[in-house]
Write a protein that holds these residues in place. Sequence first.
Motif, PDB file in Angstrom:
ATOM      1  N   ALA A   1       0.902  -1.170   0.051  1.00  0.00           N
ATOM      2  CA  ALA A   1      -0.050  -0.061  -0.020  1.00  0.00           C
ATOM      3  C   ALA A   1       0.716   1.157  -0.032  1.00  0.00           C
ATOM      4  O   ALA A   1       0.405   2.336  -0.568  1.00  0.00           O
ATOM      5  CB  ALA A   1      -0.872  -0.056   1.123  1.00  0.00           C
ATOM      6  N   ILE A   2       2.050   1.097   0.660  1.00  0.00           N
ATOM      7  CA  ILE A   2       2.806   2.340   0.857  1.00  0.00           C
ATOM      8  C   ILE A   2       4.209   2.116  -0.329  1.00  0.00           C
ATOM      9  O   ILE A   2       5.116   2.994  -0.002  1.00  0.00           O
ATOM     10  CB  ILE A   2       3.173   2.701   2.101  1.00  0.00           C
ATOM     11  N   MET A   3       4.217   1.101  -1.016  1.00  0.00           N
ATOM     12  CA  MET A   3       5.253   0.854  -1.988  1.00  0.00           C
ATOM     13  C   MET A   3       6.551   0.619  -1.426  1.00  0.00           C
ATOM     14  O   MET A   3       7.418   1.295  -1.841  1.00  0.00           O
ATOM     15  CB  MET A   3       5.281   2.256  -3.114  1.00  0.00           C
ATOM     16  N   VAL A   4       6.579  -0.307  -0.348  1.00  0.00           N
ATOM     17  CA  VAL A   4       7.853  -0.766  -0.062  1.00  0.00           C
ATOM     18  C   VAL A   4       7.587  -2.244   0.417  1.00  0.00           C
ATOM     19  O   VAL A   4       6.572  -2.866   0.431  1.00  0.00           O
ATOM     20  CB  VAL A   4       8.166   0.116   1.379  1.00  0.00           C
ATOM     21  N   GLY A   5       8.605  -3.050   0.364  1.00  0.00           N
ATOM     22  CA  GLY A   5       8.820  -4.298   0.721  1.00  0.00           C
ATOM     23  C   GLY A   5       8.319  -4.596   1.970  1.00  0.00           C
ATOM     24  O   GLY A   5       8.379  -3.875   2.864  1.00  0.00           O
ATOM     25  N   GLN A   6       8.043  -6.188   2.315  1.00  0.00           N
ATOM     26  CA  GLN A   6       7.586  -6.390   3.644  1.00  0.00           C
ATOM     27  C   GLN A   6       8.641  -6.189   4.657  1.00  0.00           C
ATOM     28  O   GLN A   6       8.575  -5.770   5.758  1.00  0.00           O
ATOM     29  CB  GLN A   6       7.007  -7.867   3.661  1.00  0.00           C
ATOM     30  N   THR A   7       9.996  -6.361   4.390  1.00  0.00           N
ATOM     31  CA  THR A   7      11.049  -6.517   5.227  1.00  0.00           C
ATOM     32  C   THR A   7      11.472  -4.985   5.608  1.00  0.00           C
ATOM     33  O   THR A   7      11.871  -4.630   6.723  1.00  0.00           O
ATOM     34  CB  THR A   7      12.101  -7.240   4.556  1.00  0.00           C
TER      35      THR A   7
ATOM     36  N   TRP B   1       6.400   8.627   5.362  1.00  0.00           N
ATOM     37  CA  TRP B   1       5.497   9.247   6.306  1.00  0.00           C
ATOM     38  C   TRP B   1       4.365   9.836   5.813  1.00  0.00           C
ATOM     39  O   TRP B   1       3.190   9.346   6.190  1.00  0.00           O
ATOM     40  CB  TRP B   1       6.455  10.438   7.003  1.00  0.00           C
ATOM     41  N   ILE B   2       4.516  10.547   4.787  1.00  0.00           N
ATOM     42  CA  ILE B   2       3.187  10.818   3.893  1.00  0.00           C
ATOM     43  C   ILE B   2       2.270  10.114   3.339  1.00  0.00           C
ATOM     44  O   ILE B   2       1.110   9.998   3.496  1.00  0.00           O
ATOM     45  CB  ILE B   2       3.953  11.958   2.789  1.00  0.00           C
ATOM     46  N   ARG B   3       2.896   8.950   2.955  1.00  0.00           N
ATOM     47  CA  ARG B   3       1.912   8.059   2.464  1.00  0.00           C
ATOM     48  C   ARG B   3       1.219   6.979   3.423  1.00  0.00           C
ATOM     49  O   ARG B   3       0.049   6.963   3.569  1.00  0.00           O
ATOM     50  CB  ARG B   3       2.724   6.821   1.386  1.00  0.00           C
ATOM     51  N   LEU B   4       2.019   6.961   4.640  1.00  0.00           N
ATOM     52  CA  LEU B   4       1.451   6.419   5.609  1.00  0.00           C
ATOM     53  C   LEU B   4       0.155   7.429   6.447  1.00  0.00           C
ATOM     54  O   LEU B   4      -0.828   6.709   6.612  1.00  0.00           O
ATOM     55  CB  LEU B   4       2.468   6.160   6.916  1.00  0.00           C
ATOM     56  N   ALA B   5       0.507   8.473   6.693  1.00  0.00           N
ATOM     57  CA  ALA B   5      -0.324   9.584   7.208  1.00  0.00           C
ATOM     58  C   ALA B   5      -1.896   9.631   6.007  1.00  0.00           C
ATOM     59  O   ALA B   5      -2.896   9.395   6.901  1.00  0.00           O
ATOM     60  CB  ALA B   5       0.112  11.019   7.303  1.00  0.00           C
ATOM     61  N   ILE B   6      -1.358   9.394   4.944  1.00  0.00           N
ATOM     62  CA  ILE B   6      -2.728   9.421   3.987  1.00  0.00           C
ATOM     63  C   ILE B   6      -3.475   8.125   4.120  1.00  0.00           C
ATOM     64  O   ILE B   6      -4.675   8.166   4.066  1.00  0.00           O
ATOM     65  CB  ILE B   6      -2.324   9.882   2.423  1.00  0.00           C
TER      66      ILE B   6
END
Length: 77
Positions: A23-29, A46-51
């Motif tokens: 969802a925030i465009m990073v891998g699980q690890t 941080w911005i993607r998480l907040a949104i």
Amino acid sequence: MKYNRIRDLREDKDLTQTVMGKAIMVGQTTYSSYERGIANIPTDVWIRLAIFHNVSIDYLVGLTDVKTPPLRKRERN
């Protein structure tokens, strides 16, 4: 610094780290490293998480207990 709030918000939505990472465009690890405080979280993440969670970055990092994000520019017009 361990970020319990990003873990708690993810778990409140019953999401896995894999789903959250996508969802925030990073891998699980990478996402796991963010939750455990092993890796620094870049500003764009941080911005993607907040949104995604509809909260303020201040809430995510523990500067406030108020979840409500400020109005975004396009919401003010």
